[in-house]
Scaffold this active site. Structure first.
Site, PDB file in Angstrom:
ATOM      1  N   TYR A  89       0.950  -1.458  -0.080  1.00 18.22           N
ATOM      2  CA  TYR A  89      -0.057  -0.025   0.161  1.00 18.22           C
ATOM      3  C   TYR A  89       0.549   1.657  -0.181  1.00 18.22           C
ATOM      4  CZ  TYR A  89      -3.808   3.610   1.402  1.00 18.22           C
ATOM      5  OH  TYR A  89      -4.465   4.210   1.256  1.00 18.22           O
ATOM      6  N   ASP A 146      -9.507   0.802  -9.401  1.00 18.51           N
ATOM      7  CA  ASP A 146      -8.516   1.446  -8.782  1.00 18.51           C
ATOM      8  C   ASP A 146      -6.926   0.680  -8.366  1.00 18.51           C
ATOM      9  OD1 ASP A 146      -7.577   4.322  -8.736  1.00 18.51           O
ATOM     10  OD2 ASP A 146      -8.330   4.415  -6.703  1.00 18.51           O
ATOM     11  N   ARG A 278      -6.769  16.281   0.037  1.00 20.52           N
ATOM     12  CA  ARG A 278      -6.203  15.676   0.694  1.00 20.52           C
ATOM     13  C   ARG A 278      -4.275  16.305   0.736  1.00 20.52           C
ATOM     14  NH1 ARG A 278      -4.148  11.700  -0.769  1.00 20.52           N
ATOM     15  NH2 ARG A 278      -5.250  11.538  -2.912  1.00 20.52           N
ATOM     16  N   ASP A 503      -6.345 -25.461 -43.184  1.00 22.70           N
ATOM     17  CA  ASP A 503      -5.117 -25.248 -42.086  1.00 22.70           C
ATOM     18  C   ASP A 503      -5.186 -26.962 -42.048  1.00 22.70           C
ATOM     19  OD1 ASP A 503      -3.135 -24.819 -40.481  1.00 22.70           O
ATOM     20  OD2 ASP A 503      -4.583 -23.615 -39.132  1.00 22.70           O
TER      21      ASP A 503
HETATM   22  P1  ADQ Z   1      -9.367  12.347  -4.352  1.00 21.83           P
HETATM   23  O1  ADQ Z   1      -7.797  11.956  -4.304  1.00 21.83           O
HETATM   24  O2  ADQ Z   1      -9.288  11.353  -2.405  1.00 21.83           O
HETATM   25  O3  ADQ Z   1      -9.898  10.883  -5.461  1.00 21.83           O
HETATM   26  P2  ADQ Z   1     -11.202  13.959  -4.307  1.00 21.83           P
HETATM   27  O4  ADQ Z   1     -11.898  13.614  -5.916  1.00 21.83           O
HETATM   28  O5  ADQ Z   1     -10.881  15.343  -4.413  1.00 21.83           O
HETATM   29  O6  ADQ Z   1      -9.725  13.648  -4.411  1.00 21.83           O
HETATM   30  O7  ADQ Z   1     -11.763  13.307  -4.021  1.00 21.83           O
HETATM   31  C1  ADQ Z   1     -12.096  13.598  -2.136  1.00 21.83           C
HETATM   32  C2  ADQ Z   1     -12.675  13.598  -1.164  1.00 21.83           C
HETATM   33  O8  ADQ Z   1     -12.818  13.850  -0.113  1.00 21.83           O
HETATM   34  C3  ADQ Z   1     -14.370  15.150  -1.456  1.00 21.83           C
HETATM   35  O9  ADQ Z   1     -15.909  13.949  -1.816  1.00 21.83           O
HETATM   36  C4  ADQ Z   1     -14.385  15.395  -0.925  1.00 21.83           C
HETATM   37  O10 ADQ Z   1     -15.367  16.148  -0.335  1.00 21.83           O
HETATM   38  C5  ADQ Z   1     -13.430  14.561   0.351  1.00 21.83           C
HETATM   39  N1  ADQ Z   1     -12.971  16.034   1.698  1.00 21.83           N
HETATM   40  C6  ADQ Z   1     -11.859  16.050   0.728  1.00 21.83           C
HETATM   41  N2  ADQ Z   1     -11.816  17.701   1.931  1.00 21.83           N
HETATM   42  C7  ADQ Z   1     -12.757  16.533   3.308  1.00 21.83           C
HETATM   43  C8  ADQ Z   1     -12.491  17.116   4.191  1.00 21.83           C
HETATM   44  N3  ADQ Z   1     -11.192  17.445   5.371  1.00 21.83           N
HETATM   45  N4  ADQ Z   1     -12.655  16.729   5.218  1.00 21.83           N
HETATM   46  C9  ADQ Z   1     -14.382  15.747   4.920  1.00 21.83           C
HETATM   47  N5  ADQ Z   1     -13.631  14.695   3.715  1.00 21.83           N
HETATM   48  C10 ADQ Z   1     -13.202  15.928   2.337  1.00 21.83           C
HETATM   49  C11 ADQ Z   1      -9.528  10.410  -6.090  1.00 21.83           C
HETATM   50  C12 ADQ Z   1      -8.623  11.028  -7.454  1.00 21.83           C
HETATM   51  C13 ADQ Z   1      -9.617  11.703  -7.483  1.00 21.83           C
HETATM   52  C14 ADQ Z   1     -10.741  11.615  -8.144  1.00 21.83           C
HETATM   53  C15 ADQ Z   1     -11.487  10.441  -7.057  1.00 21.83           C
HETATM   54  C16 ADQ Z   1     -12.397   9.681  -7.883  1.00 21.83           C
HETATM   55  O11 ADQ Z   1      -7.165  11.260  -7.139  1.00 21.83           O
HETATM   56  O12 ADQ Z   1      -8.642  12.327  -8.903  1.00 21.83           O
HETATM   57  O13 ADQ Z   1     -11.644  12.211  -8.514  1.00 21.83           O
HETATM   58  O14 ADQ Z   1     -10.564   9.433  -6.427  1.00 21.83           O
HETATM   59  O15 ADQ Z   1     -12.564   9.226  -8.628  1.00 21.83           O
END
Ligand code: ADQ
Length: 726
Positions: A89, A146, A278, A503
């Site tokens: 991971y 994924d 994130r 063949d």
């Molecule tokens: P992530 O890289 O995690 O996902 P993103 O698509 O922005 O990125 O999703 C983040 C999620 O986390 C959003 O639904 C948001 O609401 C939630 N979030 C963000 N900050 C938060 C916080 N402080 N507290 C609680 N919730 C929070 C991966 C890929 C992305 C792709 C998604 C989905 O990297 O590009 O869009 O998967 O396929």
């Protein structure tokens, strides 16, 4: 009734943690669980994944407890050890694949561990395969998610040749030249191609994926499909949406209104520039803070009137690079706040935590600008969520052109995250945008988001997965029906001059693990003799002269050996040949032997004019993996010596160009022939089908793409047809 759907992702939608010896269950963050909720709650379906806690941290009894609790959500845990989590991971998934797929450099420390990480990655994918196979039955639909599980589709395919398997990648697929830096690239592609349907967020990633397959010379690449030897894999884009109604509903909820009032108090009198992500190197948070700093330098009049609200969710906190990134970001934020701030104004309001839904929705509402400028992002759902809540508010989106969402959200202010000046300009433009223009742009984007929701996304994927099987069936069903057989027989009888090209292996005799064990039966010899008395019959084979002479030498038929390198005309004893230089053989033999040694069950057959790599008895996983590597190794040799490298039925054959069944048949064709029939079963026979006139009856035996007009199931059907002809 629909077959069960098995969803497989690294994390389950429900996570477990243990606090003071007590197990707690809570929903995992992310849109996937919401999108798939209607499937996940159906008792017939199953969701398989890691529950978020390491094996060593729970007792056997607790594992059972976890499994029982998760069952309520139709979830099934795959437990992983600390070491597996470290190497699979944090290691291969997040320190190798994640950066490379986002076009960012792999840390040298990770590079050094790559071999060990890869080993763990393979093992964990195999463990997931075991779990899926144990928990599902033949005929289930399987949806794999994924980058942590790229090998899983092929591992499942080995055991379930007919199941419908779909794969979705949530992160970008990199450009072919970046992907090819990865030593394990061919194995990863082979893994993904185990699926019937491979999907990405954008068309750009689809093209990158097709480009990578082309780079490694895998399959026949069509517009949105890859034809492999036995199957067609559909490759398409399904941009993921959000639960739009949930976000709109939130704006009307009392809880969100209360949270909004709090944010309004906190940021009174200020324009709010929001970032929510994130804390990850690919999200470009340092770059955003730096651009904002520059913005304050260039716009002194706005100091004290704007605030950057930066919400960073802790992520992958045990990876060193992520720790270093946090330090860098926080140092820069302190610097900006110290340089520009004062007792009444903090330029960056930094929050390092996760946030409850209501509070987050309210923060989105309060923001004037969402500054969503990741360096590269598969999609980016935050951008979409932010737009959804702009119902009575007027926030505008600044978005990276390298976020997948930019392919859909054309009305955002699109910027290049690698150029600070465009980020600064983007902020300026957003803050100065006239109200009406802003509302029009947001409304256009909302129209799209309200129709392309996460439910539509999941539903379309599942439907397409179902259909991908049907499409395959339509490729398969051009069967040689009794009506066709009657038409062929009638045409045969009506003609005065008849030519038949058959063949041998796979057409007249079934395949065997041992190429020498394919002697014709007495019955077959009798049938061929009868047929030869009525038609000009040629056996067009890849076999050696010796085999054909021994088995068919007494028949009044023309024999073609080694795909046309040698011809023995009916009634003659001598073989004719086209002299060719065989110096290429020693060069091609080296890689063939090398990869045969690496692939248990594979071996090299040396013919007079060709070399053949047989992998019928090899394990599919290794065969697929090394076949790709072998093809790559042969490419320059083929170019130098003008050779053709052709895949047949579980073989890869190397021989001089121009020697093929097409040319062989062309030399024998009599333009006066009123009836022509050709039957073959593998790629080498396609040359023959391509050469023959459209009026010829061409039959392919078995599955796979073909230029032939009809398809017979097996050798028995061929023999039955032959009998009908005489
Ligand atoms: P992530 O890289 O995690 O996902 P993103 O698509 O922005 O990125 O999703 C983040 C999620 O986390 C959003 O639904 C948001 O609401 C939630 N979030 C963000 N900050 C938060 C916080 N402080 N507290 C609680 N919730 C929070 C991966 C890929 C992305 C792709 C998604 C989905 O990297 O590009 O869009 O998967 O396929």
């Amino acid at each position: 009734m629909n077959p069960s759907l098995i969803i497989v992702s690294n994390r389950l939608p429900v996570s477990v943690k243990k606090t003071d010896g007590v197990l707690e269950f809570f929903p995992s963050i992310g849109g996937l669980a919401t999108g798939l909720s209607s499937y996940a709650t159906d008792k017939r379906n199953k969701w398989i994944g890691w529950p978020g806690i390491a094996s060593e941290d729970v007792t056997e009894k607790e594992k059972q407890l976890i499994a029982t609790e998760l069952l309520k959500y139709n979830c099934y845990p795959v437990f992983l050890t600390h070491k597996q989590l470290e190497d699979f991971y944090n290691g291969y998934s997040n320190s190798i694949l994640w950066p490379l797929f986002h076009h960012t450099p792999i840390a040298s420390t990770a590079h050094k561990q790559q071999a060990a990480y890869w080993k763990a990655y393979r093992k964990v994918n195999a463990a997931f395969a075991d779990a899926v196979l144990a928990l599902s039955t033949k005929g289930n639909r399987i949806w794999v998610h994924d980058y942590q599980l790229l090998l899983l589709p092929a591992l499942l395919r080995q055991e379930r040749p007919n199941d419908k398997i779909g794969f979705f990648l949530h992160i970008p697929f990199p450009a072919a030249e970046v992907f090819s830096e990865l030593a394990e690239g061919p194995a990863l592609l082979a893994g993904m191609l185990g699926a019937d349907l491979v999907c990405f967020h954008t068309n750009g990633y689809v093209n990158n994926f097709l480009g990578a397959c082309q780079h490694y010379d895998i399959g026949i690449i069509g517009k949105k499909e890859i034809a492999l030897q036995q199957r067609v894999v559909r490759v398409t884009d399904f941009p993921m949406g959000i639960d739009y109604d949930r976000w709109v509903r939130a704006t009307k909820s009392r809880a969100v209104k209360a949270e909004l009032a709090k944010w309004k108090r906190k940021y009174r009198g200020q324009k709010v520039i929001l970032t929510v992500d994130r804390l990850d190197p690919t999200k470009g948070l340092v770059e955003r803070a730096a651009a904002y700093k520059e913005f304050l330098v260039q716009n002194p009049q706005l100091r004290g009137k704007v605030v950057m609200s930066m919400l960073a969710v802790p992520s992958r906190t045990d990876i060193d690079e992520y720790k270093r990134l946090r330090n860098r970001l926080e140092t820069l934020i302190e610097d900006v706040n110290a340089t520009f701030g004062n007792a009444y104004w903090k330029p960056i309001d930094y929050m390092y935590r996760s946030m409850p839904f209501e509070q987050l929705a309210a923060l989105y509402q309060r923001a004037d600008v969402a500054f969503i400028v990741p360096l590269r992002d598969g999609m980016n759902l935050v951008a979409k969520e932010f737009l959804a809540v702009q119902q009575n508010t007027s926030g505008i989106l600044v978005l990276s052109k390298t976020a997948g969402a930019a392919e859909e959200l054309k009305d955002a202010i699109v910027v290049d995250p690698t150029r600070r000046s465009t980020l600064v300009r983007g902020l300026g433009k957003a803050l100065a945008m006239p109200e009406q223009e802003l509302k029009d742009r947001v409304s256009n984007m909302q129209d799209l988001l309200s129709t392309s929701t996460i439910h539509v996304w999941a539903g379309t994927f599942v439907k397409s997965l179902k259909k991908s099987g049907q499409e395959l069936r339509t490729v398969r069903v051009r069967t040689l029906s009794p009506v066709h057989q009657r038409a062929i027989t009638a045409s045969f009888r009506a003609a005065d001059t008849r030519m038949i090209f058959l063949d041998y292996d796979g057409v007249l005799v079934p395949f065997s693990d041992n190429p020498a064990k394919c002697k014709p039966s007495k019955e077959l010899l009798t049938q061929l003799k009868k047929l030869a008395s009525l038609a000009n019959l040629t056996i067009v084979s890849g076999r050696s002269k010796a085999d054909l002479t021994e088995w068919l030498g007494d028949l009044p038929v023309t024999l073609i050996a080694e795909h046309g390198a040698f011809v023995r005309t009916a009634g003659k004893k001598r073989w004719q040949t086209t002299p060719t230089n065989l110096g290429w053989k020693q060069h091609a033999l080296r890689p063939l032997e090398k990869y045969a040694a690496l692939t248990p069950g594979a071996f090299v057959e040396e013919k007079e004019s060709a070399l053949v790599w047989h992998y019928r008895k090899a394990k599919t996983y290794y065969a697929q993996k090394y076949l790709v590597a072998l093809k790559r190794a042969l490419k320059p040799i083929a170019k130098t010596y003008n050779l053709s490298v052709q895949q047949g039925n579980m073989i890869l054959e190397v021989r001089p160009k121009g020697i093929d069944k097409g040319n062989a048949v062309l030399n024998l064709l009599n333009s006066n022939s009123e009836f022509i029939l050709a039957i073959g079963d593998d790629a080498t026979d396609e040359d023959m089908f391509a050469t023959l006139p459209a009026s010829a009856y061409t039959i392919k035996v078995g599955r796979g793409r073909t230029l032939a007009r009809y398809r017979a199931k097996n050798t028995n059907e061929v023999l039955a047809l032959i009998k009908k002809l005489h």
